[in-house]
Design a protein around this motif. Structure first.
Motif, short mmCIF file in Angstrom:
data_model
loop_
_atom_site.label_atom_id
_atom_site.label_comp_id
_atom_site.label_asym_id
_atom_site.label_seq_id
_atom_site.Cartn_x
_atom_site.Cartn_y
_atom_site.Cartn_z
N ARG A 183 0.85 -1.19 0.00
CA ARG A 183 0.00 0.00 0.00
C ARG A 183 0.88 1.24 0.00
NH1 ARG A 183 -5.30 0.55 0.49
NH2 ARG A 183 -5.62 -1.68 0.67
N SER A 184 0.44 2.15 -0.74
CA SER A 184 1.20 3.39 -0.80
C SER A 184 1.24 4.06 0.56
CB SER A 184 0.59 4.34 -1.82
OG SER A 184 1.16 5.62 -1.68
N PHE A 185 2.40 4.45 0.90
CA PHE A 185 2.51 5.10 2.21
C PHE A 185 2.01 6.53 2.13
CE2 PHE A 185 5.99 6.89 0.11
CZ PHE A 185 6.44 7.98 0.83
N GLN A 186 1.92 7.01 0.93
CA GLN A 186 1.45 8.38 0.75
C GLN A 186 -0.07 8.42 0.67
OE1 GLN A 186 2.71 11.37 0.56
NE2 GLN A 186 4.86 10.88 0.88
N ASP A 187 -0.55 7.48 -0.02
CA ASP A 187 -1.99 7.41 -0.15
C ASP A 187 -2.44 5.99 0.15
OD1 ASP A 187 -4.61 7.38 -0.76
OD2 ASP A 187 -4.41 8.42 -2.67
N PRO A 188 -2.79 5.76 1.36
CA PRO A 188 -3.15 4.41 1.81
C PRO A 188 -4.28 3.78 1.01
CG PRO A 188 -2.95 5.90 3.67
CD PRO A 188 -2.84 6.75 2.42
N SER A 189 -4.96 4.60 0.30
CA SER A 189 -6.06 4.03 -0.47
C SER A 189 -5.56 3.39 -1.75
CB SER A 189 -7.08 5.11 -0.81
OG SER A 189 -6.51 6.06 -1.68
N ILE A 190 -4.33 3.57 -2.02
CA ILE A 190 -3.77 3.04 -3.26
C ILE A 190 -2.91 1.83 -2.99
CG2 ILE A 190 -2.19 3.53 -5.15
CD1 ILE A 190 -3.23 6.34 -5.18
N VAL A 191 -3.18 0.83 -3.74
CA VAL A 191 -2.43 -0.42 -3.62
C VAL A 191 -1.46 -0.53 -4.80
CG1 VAL A 191 -2.57 -2.92 -3.61
CG2 VAL A 191 -4.30 -1.56 -2.43
N ILE A 192 -0.25 -0.83 -4.48
CA ILE A 192 0.75 -1.00 -5.52
C ILE A 192 0.97 -2.50 -5.73
CG2 ILE A 192 3.11 -0.52 -6.22
CD1 ILE A 192 3.05 1.81 -4.17
N THR A 193 0.63 -2.92 -6.87
CA THR A 193 0.76 -4.34 -7.19
C THR A 193 1.83 -4.53 -8.25
OG1 THR A 193 -1.58 -4.66 -6.73
CG2 THR A 193 -0.46 -6.40 -7.93
N THR A 194 2.70 -5.43 -8.00
CA THR A 194 3.77 -5.69 -8.95
C THR A 194 3.78 -7.17 -9.32
OG1 THR A 194 5.10 -3.96 -7.95
CG2 THR A 194 6.23 -5.52 -9.38
N TYR A 195 3.62 -7.42 -10.56
CA TYR A 195 3.69 -8.79 -11.04
C TYR A 195 5.09 -9.06 -11.55
CZ TYR A 195 -1.39 -9.13 -10.87
OH TYR A 195 -2.69 -9.17 -10.46
N GLU A 196 5.52 -10.24 -11.32
CA GLU A 196 6.85 -10.61 -11.81
C GLU A 196 6.77 -11.99 -12.44
OE1 GLU A 196 9.96 -10.20 -8.96
OE2 GLU A 196 11.25 -11.59 -10.02
N GLY A 197 7.18 -12.05 -13.64
CA GLY A 197 7.17 -13.32 -14.34
C GLY A 197 5.95 -13.46 -15.22
N GLN A 198 5.89 -14.59 -15.82
CA GLN A 198 4.81 -14.82 -16.76
C GLN A 198 4.13 -16.14 -16.44
OE1 GLN A 198 6.97 -14.77 -20.44
NE2 GLN A 198 8.40 -13.40 -19.41
N HIS A 199 2.87 -16.10 -16.47
CA HIS A 199 2.12 -17.34 -16.22
C HIS A 199 2.33 -18.30 -17.39
CE1 HIS A 199 -0.01 -15.94 -12.66
NE2 HIS A 199 -0.17 -14.79 -13.27
N ASN A 200 2.56 -19.50 -17.07
CA ASN A 200 2.74 -20.48 -18.12
C ASN A 200 1.54 -21.43 -18.17
OD1 ASN A 200 3.01 -21.94 -15.84
ND2 ASN A 200 5.14 -22.51 -16.16
N HIS A 201 0.47 -20.91 -17.71
CA HIS A 201 -0.73 -21.73 -17.69
C HIS A 201 -1.92 -20.83 -17.87
CE1 HIS A 201 -1.69 -20.29 -13.58
NE2 HIS A 201 -0.38 -20.17 -13.52
N HIS A 202 -3.02 -21.45 -18.04
CA HIS A 202 -4.23 -20.66 -18.22
C HIS A 202 -4.77 -20.21 -16.89
CE1 HIS A 202 -4.11 -22.78 -22.11
NE2 HIS A 202 -4.56 -21.62 -22.54
N CYS A 203 -5.52 -19.20 -17.00
CA CYS A 203 -6.14 -18.69 -15.80
C CYS A 203 -7.08 -19.73 -15.23
CB CYS A 203 -6.92 -17.42 -16.12
SG CYS A 203 -7.78 -16.77 -14.71
N PRO A 204 -6.85 -20.08 -14.00
CA PRO A 204 -7.66 -21.11 -13.36
C PRO A 204 -9.08 -20.68 -13.09
CG PRO A 204 -6.21 -20.12 -11.76
CD PRO A 204 -5.86 -19.51 -13.11
N ALA A 205 -9.27 -19.44 -13.05
CA ALA A 205 -10.61 -18.96 -12.74
C ALA A 205 -11.02 -17.89 -13.72
CB ALA A 205 -10.64 -18.41 -11.31
N THR A 206 -12.25 -17.65 -13.69
CA THR A 206 -12.74 -16.57 -14.55
C THR A 206 -12.10 -15.28 -14.15
OG1 THR A 206 -14.83 -17.68 -14.74
CG2 THR A 206 -14.77 -15.35 -15.30
N LEU A 207 -11.77 -14.57 -15.11
CA LEU A 207 -11.15 -13.29 -14.83
C LEU A 207 -12.08 -12.41 -14.04
CD1 LEU A 207 -8.89 -11.35 -15.17
CD2 LEU A 207 -9.96 -10.60 -17.28
N ARG A 208 -11.59 -12.04 -12.91
CA ARG A 208 -12.44 -11.18 -12.10
C ARG A 208 -11.66 -10.01 -11.54
NH1 ARG A 208 -14.98 -14.90 -7.71
NH2 ARG A 208 -12.81 -15.17 -7.23
#
Length: 322
Positions: A209-234
């Motif tokens: 969570r941003s320390f400046q704006d707690p309402s903001i979430v910082i999400t960082t993805y790393e890598g690549q999925h080598n499979h299909h999404c197990p669930a419906t995209l939500r």
DNA sequence: CGGGTTTGACCCGCGC
DNA sequence: GCGCGGGTCAAACCCG
């Protein structure tokens, strides 16, 4: 240290040869390694030659273009700059970026909702490549693993974005297992580490969570999925990115490497994105299917201030010089 | 009971 | 060399 990595990970670099080769054209959010940290130099009035978004343009887009690209109708996330964890970066102007206290609040033209950035991988990430536990052998003698860790794997691409949400861990269609949590320096909010639960998938995700704006979430993805999404995209992220407002945005559509998107977006497919129900939904609706979450999820009030973005990042990300 | 979370310890790179 | 801090591990715990 890996000077070979001096020029950071660059989405175009990164796997140029592999997945993004065709995207060599331009990736709007690409930030050159040589560029400094975060959004520091990202001055509206003076789009720093060595920085941020403008770098992404590869000359094919100008700042305005980028701004438009970010002008997403209702996404809830805002992708931020690459998290420049590479400390060795010449500090030229670093401090400026680091000045969270003095964001370029004057900047104004971008009413972006989402800003995606491929984040250069830090050297640190390399060590992660060889998880200690991964060697089935011994669990205790971790030291023995050191040798193995020496092997440096190519950096995984990172893709970070900001999301205005009260929910830390946003749905993105994939299943994640939390494997760690750490306090973030200069931030009251901890950073959570997630790993894709799929066996062979080594995709990781960091959420803080941003320390400046707690309402903001910082999400960082790393890598690549080598499979299909197990669930419906939500998920919000995926939804946002795969939504017409993002992918289909006047500029995004033409600049975002589809392959790249598909790497991070579970349901995204350049061939079927128009078939994806989520694709037709308004982001404001598909971010969180669960009513409860829907309530929690707030529509992101796009900041027109790029400076804000840097503000949102914990200092470490900028590695600004003292 | 299986799978996910919590949490302290550990590893490792980097700056000083 | 040392300390800091990010990232990971894995045992303990929790929950459905």
């Amino acid at each position: 240290m890996a000077d070979e990595n001096d020029h950071y990970y660059d989405p175009f670099h990164y796997n140029h040869h592999e997945q993004l080769n065709h995207s060599s054209s331009s990736f709007p959010f690409f930030r050159d390694a040589s560029s400094t940290q975060n959004f520091q130099g990202f001055d509206h009035n003076n789009p720093s030659p060595h920085t941020t978004f403008t770098d992404c343009l590869h000359g094919s887009m100008d700042y305005n273009t980028l701004s438009k690209a970010f002008d997403l109708s209702c996404s809830s996330s805002e992708v931020i700059s690459s998290i420049d964890e590479n400390p060795k970066k010449p500090s030229a102007g670093d401090h400026s970026a680091g000045n969270q206290s003095t964001p370029n609040s004057s900047v104004s033209s971008s009413s972006n909702e989402a800003e995606a950035v491929v984040e250069e991988d830090s050297t640190k990430s390399q060590k992660n490549k060889q998880p200690k536990g991964c060697d089935d052998a011994d669990e205790k003698p971790k030291k023995e693993n050191k040798a193995k860790k020496k092997e440096k794997k190519p950096r995984e691409p990172r893709f970070a974005f900001l999301t205005k949400s009260e929910i830390d861990h946003l749905e993105d269609g994939y299943r994640w297992r939390k494997y760690g949590q750490k306090a973030v320096k200069n931030s009251p909010y901890p950073r959570s580490y997630y790993r894709c639960t799929s066996q062979k998938c080594g995709v990781k995700k960091r959420v803080e969570r941003s320390f400046q704006d707690p309402s903001i979430v910082i999400t960082t993805y790393e890598g690549q999925h080598n499979h299909h999404c197990p669930a419906t995209l939500r998920g919000s992220a995926a939804s946002m990115l795969s939504s017409p407002s993002f992918y289909g945005s006047s500029y995004m559509g033409s600049t975002l490497p589809q392959d790249f998107l598909s790497q991070f977006l579970p349901s995204y497919s350049q061939n079927d994105h128009h078939q994806n129900p989520m694709f037709h939904q308004n982001l404001s609706h598909n971010i969180h299917p669960q009513p409860q979450q829907l309530q929690q999820q707030q529509q992101f009030q796009l900041s027109r201030d790029y400076g804000l973005l840097q503000d949102l990042l914990p200092p470490f990300q900028g590695k600004q010089e003292p």
